[in-house]
Design a protein around this motif. Structure first.
Motif, PDB file in Angstrom:
ATOM      1  N   ILE A  88       0.845  -1.186   0.000  1.00 33.49           N
ATOM      2  CA  ILE A  88       0.000   0.000   0.000  1.00 33.49           C
ATOM      3  C   ILE A  88       0.883   1.240   0.000  1.00 33.49           C
ATOM      4  CG2 ILE A  88      -0.205   0.187   2.529  1.00 33.49           C
ATOM      5  CD1 ILE A  88      -3.153   0.905   2.068  1.00 33.49           C
ATOM      6  N   ASP A  89       0.438   2.273  -0.692  1.00 35.49           N
ATOM      7  CA  ASP A  89       1.191   3.526  -0.699  1.00 35.49           C
ATOM      8  C   ASP A  89       0.220   4.687  -0.896  1.00 35.49           C
ATOM      9  OD1 ASP A  89       0.591   3.678  -3.477  1.00 35.49           O
ATOM     10  OD2 ASP A  89       2.446   2.638  -3.987  1.00 35.49           O
ATOM     11  N   LYS A  90       0.773   5.880  -0.880  1.00 33.73           N
ATOM     12  CA  LYS A  90      -0.055   7.075  -0.995  1.00 33.73           C
ATOM     13  C   LYS A  90      -0.816   7.112  -2.317  1.00 33.73           C
ATOM     14  CE  LYS A  90       1.593  10.772   0.736  1.00 33.73           C
ATOM     15  NZ  LYS A  90       2.348  12.005   1.059  1.00 33.73           N
ATOM     16  N   GLY A  91      -0.180   6.621  -3.381  1.00 30.26           N
ATOM     17  CA  GLY A  91      -0.827   6.609  -4.689  1.00 30.26           C
ATOM     18  C   GLY A  91      -2.100   5.784  -4.701  1.00 30.26           C
ATOM     19  N   LEU A 137     -11.818   7.999   5.015  1.00 30.69           N
ATOM     20  CA  LEU A 137     -10.925   6.923   4.589  1.00 30.69           C
ATOM     21  C   LEU A 137     -10.529   6.047   5.772  1.00 30.69           C
ATOM     22  CD1 LEU A 137      -8.983   5.604   2.469  1.00 30.69           C
ATOM     23  CD2 LEU A 137      -7.286   7.322   3.174  1.00 30.69           C
ATOM     24  N   GLU A 138     -10.612   4.742   5.580  1.00 28.74           N
ATOM     25  CA  GLU A 138     -10.196   3.781   6.594  1.00 28.74           C
ATOM     26  C   GLU A 138      -9.362   2.679   5.961  1.00 28.74           C
ATOM     27  OE1 GLU A 138     -13.654   2.212   8.451  1.00 28.74           O
ATOM     28  OE2 GLU A 138     -14.364   4.149   9.170  1.00 28.74           O
ATOM     29  N   ILE A 139      -8.495   2.075   6.781  1.00 25.37           N
ATOM     30  CA  ILE A 139      -7.684   0.944   6.329  1.00 25.37           C
ATOM     31  C   ILE A 139      -7.762  -0.147   7.380  1.00 25.37           C
ATOM     32  CG2 ILE A 139      -5.392   0.135   5.639  1.00 25.37           C
ATOM     33  CD1 ILE A 139      -4.704   3.064   4.989  1.00 25.37           C
ATOM     34  N   THR A 140      -8.030  -1.360   6.947  1.00 22.88           N
ATOM     35  CA  THR A 140      -7.958  -2.514   7.843  1.00 22.88           C
ATOM     36  C   THR A 140      -6.888  -3.458   7.317  1.00 22.88           C
ATOM     37  OG1 THR A 140      -9.727  -3.640   6.621  1.00 22.88           O
ATOM     38  CG2 THR A 140     -10.369  -2.356   8.552  1.00 22.88           C
ATOM     39  N   LYS A 141      -6.439  -4.361   8.184  1.00 19.43           N
ATOM     40  CA  LYS A 141      -5.439  -5.346   7.761  1.00 19.43           C
ATOM     41  C   LYS A 141      -5.811  -6.702   8.340  1.00 19.43           C
ATOM     42  CE  LYS A 141      -0.490  -6.108   7.166  1.00 19.43           C
ATOM     43  NZ  LYS A 141      -0.395  -7.527   7.518  1.00 19.43           N
ATOM     44  N   SER A 142      -5.785  -7.703   7.474  1.00 24.70           N
ATOM     45  CA  SER A 142      -6.056  -9.078   7.871  1.00 24.70           C
ATOM     46  C   SER A 142      -4.953  -9.957   7.294  1.00 24.70           C
ATOM     47  CB  SER A 142      -7.420  -9.526   7.343  1.00 24.70           C
ATOM     48  OG  SER A 142      -7.398  -9.584   5.927  1.00 24.70           O
ATOM     49  N   ALA A 175      -8.559   5.351  11.748  1.00 30.39           N
ATOM     50  CA  ALA A 175      -7.860   5.430  10.468  1.00 30.39           C
ATOM     51  C   ALA A 175      -7.355   4.050  10.076  1.00 30.39           C
ATOM     52  CB  ALA A 175      -6.686   6.399  10.575  1.00 30.39           C
ATOM     53  N   PHE A 176      -6.947   3.267  11.083  1.00 25.20           N
ATOM     54  CA  PHE A 176      -6.376   1.946  10.816  1.00 25.20           C
ATOM     55  C   PHE A 176      -6.800   0.963  11.899  1.00 25.20           C
ATOM     56  CE2 PHE A 176      -2.797  -1.037  11.659  1.00 25.20           C
ATOM     57  CZ  PHE A 176      -2.950  -1.814  10.519  1.00 25.20           C
ATOM     58  N   LYS A 177      -7.153  -0.251  11.476  1.00 23.88           N
ATOM     59  CA  LYS A 177      -7.501  -1.312  12.405  1.00 23.88           C
ATOM     60  C   LYS A 177      -7.005  -2.641  11.847  1.00 23.88           C
ATOM     61  CE  LYS A 177     -11.441  -3.617  14.584  1.00 23.88           C
ATOM     62  NZ  LYS A 177     -12.926  -3.709  14.641  1.00 23.88           N
ATOM     63  N   SER A 178      -6.482  -3.482  12.714  1.00 19.23           N
ATOM     64  CA  SER A 178      -5.939  -4.762  12.257  1.00 19.23           C
ATOM     65  C   SER A 178      -6.436  -5.894  13.135  1.00 19.23           C
ATOM     66  CB  SER A 178      -4.410  -4.720  12.289  1.00 19.23           C
ATOM     67  OG  SER A 178      -3.873  -5.964  11.884  1.00 19.23           O
ATOM     68  N   ASP A 179      -6.713  -7.049  12.521  1.00 17.17           N
ATOM     69  CA  ASP A 179      -7.071  -8.224  13.313  1.00 17.17           C
ATOM     70  C   ASP A 179      -5.929  -9.251  13.304  1.00 17.17           C
ATOM     71  OD1 ASP A 179      -7.203  -9.280  10.775  1.00 17.17           O
ATOM     72  OD2 ASP A 179      -9.363  -9.653  10.790  1.00 17.17           O
ATOM     73  N   VAL A 180      -4.752  -8.826  12.817  1.00 14.32           N
ATOM     74  CA  VAL A 180      -3.541  -9.652  12.853  1.00 14.32           C
ATOM     75  C   VAL A 180      -2.405  -8.827  13.426  1.00 14.32           C
ATOM     76  CG1 VAL A 180      -4.223 -11.102  10.903  1.00 14.32           C
ATOM     77  CG2 VAL A 180      -2.919  -9.006  10.490  1.00 14.32           C
ATOM     78  N   SER A 199       2.159   6.222   3.857  1.00 13.48           N
ATOM     79  CA  SER A 199       1.038   6.230   2.915  1.00 13.48           C
ATOM     80  C   SER A 199      -0.025   7.252   3.306  1.00 13.48           C
ATOM     81  CB  SER A 199       0.400   4.840   2.840  1.00 13.48           C
ATOM     82  OG  SER A 199       1.328   3.875   2.420  1.00 13.48           O
ATOM     83  N   LEU A 200      -0.289   7.377   4.605  1.00 21.73           N
ATOM     84  CA  LEU A 200      -1.343   8.264   5.081  1.00 21.73           C
ATOM     85  C   LEU A 200      -0.891   9.711   5.234  1.00 21.73           C
ATOM     86  CD1 LEU A 200      -2.957   5.941   7.767  1.00 21.73           C
ATOM     87  CD2 LEU A 200      -4.140   6.918   5.795  1.00 21.73           C
ATOM     88  N   HIS A 201       0.416   9.921   5.275  1.00 23.77           N
ATOM     89  CA  HIS A 201       0.920  11.274   5.478  1.00 23.77           C
ATOM     90  C   HIS A 201       0.483  12.207   4.335  1.00 23.77           C
ATOM     91  CE1 HIS A 201       3.449  14.495   6.902  1.00 23.77           C
ATOM     92  NE2 HIS A 201       3.987  14.604   5.704  1.00 23.77           N
ATOM     93  N   GLY A 202      -0.194  13.274   4.682  1.00 20.83           N
ATOM     94  CA  GLY A 202      -0.634  14.236   3.669  1.00 20.83           C
ATOM     95  C   GLY A 202      -1.912  13.857   2.952  1.00 20.83           C
ATOM     96  N   VAL A 203      -2.470  12.685   3.277  1.00 21.13           N
ATOM     97  CA  VAL A 203      -3.728  12.254   2.656  1.00 21.13           C
ATOM     98  C   VAL A 203      -4.881  12.661   3.568  1.00 21.13           C
ATOM     99  CG1 VAL A 203      -5.108  10.295   1.864  1.00 21.13           C
ATOM    100  CG2 VAL A 203      -2.626  10.299   1.504  1.00 21.13           C
TER     101      VAL A 203
END
Length: 216
Positions: free
Chosen positions: A41-44, A70-75, A143-148, A161-165
């Protein structure tokens, strides 16, 4: 990405968003737009998701009044960036399976992807009421949540990635309503956050996560 900071931000923006949404006399809908899980994942990626979502709203749904977050999760399948959007419509939208399939295919066309990865979980639409207690909390949470387990490398990539977004975006009438709500209620929020600094955060966070609001 700090849970405490996310919680404090959610308290502030859910309150302001609730004030803004309650000014509308139109039909309200909750939309979730996403891209498939990715190991990188990146800013783009995030900026492209946001710009494509605005294009989709304006050109396919014919919507100009909205608030998105905007939200990001990680599994174990990777990162899953997505947007929670509430929008208002002059006309009633019958959200049945045929309409969802049609709009889902339009979203796939919008992002120029036609593979099976874009099926199902990348598009969600539901009519909502402006007095829905959970709507604004859903719209403004973490902004970010992970279940791993997340590594330091993951956090570094996410921070970059989130900086400036800009996480929260808006347009049309709801943008004006959000701006007015910020101006009218910012002093209430500042006072509330000052009071919260004197309380047991662990207890308050637990109760906030479970949907219980503390009166004090």
């Amino acid at each position: 990405m700090c849970p405490l900071c996310s919680w404090r931000r959610a308290l502030k923006y859910s309150y302001i968003t609730d004030k803004a949404i309650k000014t509308t006399k139109k039909y309200l809908y909750h939309l979730v737009l996403a891209v498939p899980n990715t190991l990188a994942i990146d800013k783009g990626v995030l900026m492209n998701l946001k710009s494509k979502a605005v294009y989709f709203l304006k050109n396919y749904l014919k919507i100009s009044s909205y608030i998105s977050n905007l939200e990001i999760t990680k599994s174990d399948k990777g990162f899953h960036p997505h947007l929670h959007i509430v929008f208002e419509s002059d006309n009633f939208i019958k959200v049945d399976s045929a309409y969802v399939r049609l709009m889902s295919s339009c979203w796939k066309r919008c992002v120029n992807r036609f593979d099976n990865e874009y099926e199902g979980y990348t598009f969600y639409l539901q009519g909502v009421k402006k007095d829905d207690d959970g709507l604004c909390r859903e719209l403004t949470k973490y902004a970010f949540k992970s279940d791993v387990k997340v590594t330091n490398t993951d956090l570094s990539i996410l921070a970059s990635s989130l900086h400036g977004v800009r996480r929260m975006s808006s347009g049309g009438n709801l943008k004006k309503a959000l701006s007015t709500a910020k101006r009218m209620h910012s002093h209430e929020i500042d006072a509330e956050l000052t009071r919260l600094s004197k309380f047991d955060y662990e207890y308050l966070i637990f109760n906030y996560i479970n949907g219980v609001f503390i009166e004090h």
